[in-house]
Design a protein around this motif. Sequence first.
Motif, short mmCIF file in Angstrom:
data_model
loop_
_atom_site.label_atom_id
_atom_site.label_comp_id
_atom_site.label_asym_id
_atom_site.label_seq_id
_atom_site.Cartn_x
_atom_site.Cartn_y
_atom_site.Cartn_z
N ARG A 89 6.24 2.93 -0.75
CA ARG A 89 5.32 1.80 -0.62
C ARG A 89 5.63 1.01 0.65
NH1 ARG A 89 6.49 -3.46 -2.06
NH2 ARG A 89 8.70 -3.87 -2.40
N GLU B 174 -5.85 4.13 9.86
CA GLU B 174 -4.52 4.17 9.23
C GLU B 174 -4.32 3.13 8.14
OE1 GLU B 174 -5.18 4.01 12.52
OE2 GLU B 174 -3.75 2.71 13.56
N ASP B 175 -5.31 2.26 7.93
CA ASP B 175 -5.26 1.34 6.80
C ASP B 175 -5.72 2.00 5.50
OD1 ASP B 175 -6.47 -1.28 8.97
OD2 ASP B 175 -4.40 -0.89 8.34
N THR B 176 -6.23 3.21 5.60
CA THR B 176 -6.67 3.94 4.41
C THR B 176 -5.48 4.19 3.50
OG1 THR B 176 -8.51 5.01 5.56
CG2 THR B 176 -7.67 6.10 3.58
N ALA B 177 -5.56 3.70 2.27
CA ALA B 177 -4.46 3.82 1.31
C ALA B 177 -4.92 3.22 -0.02
CB ALA B 177 -3.21 3.09 1.81
N GLU C 134 4.50 9.05 0.07
CA GLU C 134 5.35 8.16 0.85
C GLU C 134 5.76 6.94 0.04
OE1 GLU C 134 3.26 9.21 5.16
OE2 GLU C 134 4.06 7.20 4.78
N TYR D 70 -4.16 0.24 -2.40
CA TYR D 70 -3.56 -1.10 -2.26
C TYR D 70 -3.26 -1.64 -3.65
CZ TYR D 70 -4.63 -1.23 2.70
OH TYR D 70 -4.66 -0.96 4.05
N THR E 219 -10.73 2.90 1.92
CA THR E 219 -10.94 4.02 2.85
C THR E 219 -11.64 3.50 4.09
OG1 THR E 219 -11.19 5.55 0.99
CG2 THR E 219 -11.95 6.31 3.15
N ARG F 210 0.85 -1.19 0.00
CA ARG F 210 0.00 0.00 0.00
C ARG F 210 0.88 1.23 0.00
NH1 ARG F 210 -2.59 -0.93 6.05
NH2 ARG F 210 -0.69 -0.42 7.26
N GLN F 211 0.32 2.29 -0.42
CA GLN F 211 1.08 3.52 -0.53
C GLN F 211 0.21 4.69 -0.13
OE1 GLN F 211 2.99 3.92 -4.35
NE2 GLN F 211 4.64 5.11 -3.44
N TYR F 212 0.77 5.50 0.77
CA TYR F 212 0.12 6.74 1.17
C TYR F 212 0.65 7.86 0.30
CZ TYR F 212 -0.60 3.83 5.31
OH TYR F 212 -0.92 2.81 6.15
#
Length: 120
Positions: free
Chosen positions: A44, A88-91, A42, A93, A117, A37-39
Amino acid sequence: VQLVESGGGLVQAGGSLRLSCAASGFTFDDYALGWFRQYPGEEREEIASISSHDGSTYYADSVKGRFTISSDNAKNMVYLQMNNMKAEDTAVYYCEAARASAPIVDPELWGEGTLVTVSS
């Protein structure tokens, strides 16, 4: 050669979501497959991967005990079951693959990503 993700969406904190990845165009059994996952802005984050030849798995500490990766070699599919989800799992994928064993350090292939989300 293609990896296509599906299953992303909106979920409440504490809820569950299952991501799927359909692989095509390569010999599934020769690869490790996984998810990162990637914010925004930032690097991966490798979160889970599975070696197709022996089923060995890797999980990042941030998801260990909450996420489960599995694969169906007959269908060339890999899944990520996400439970007890957190904000904080929002990203975005991404499904990934590499001719290596898990964990995947350097993915050779990846899909276009699916947005997850988690609302708090």
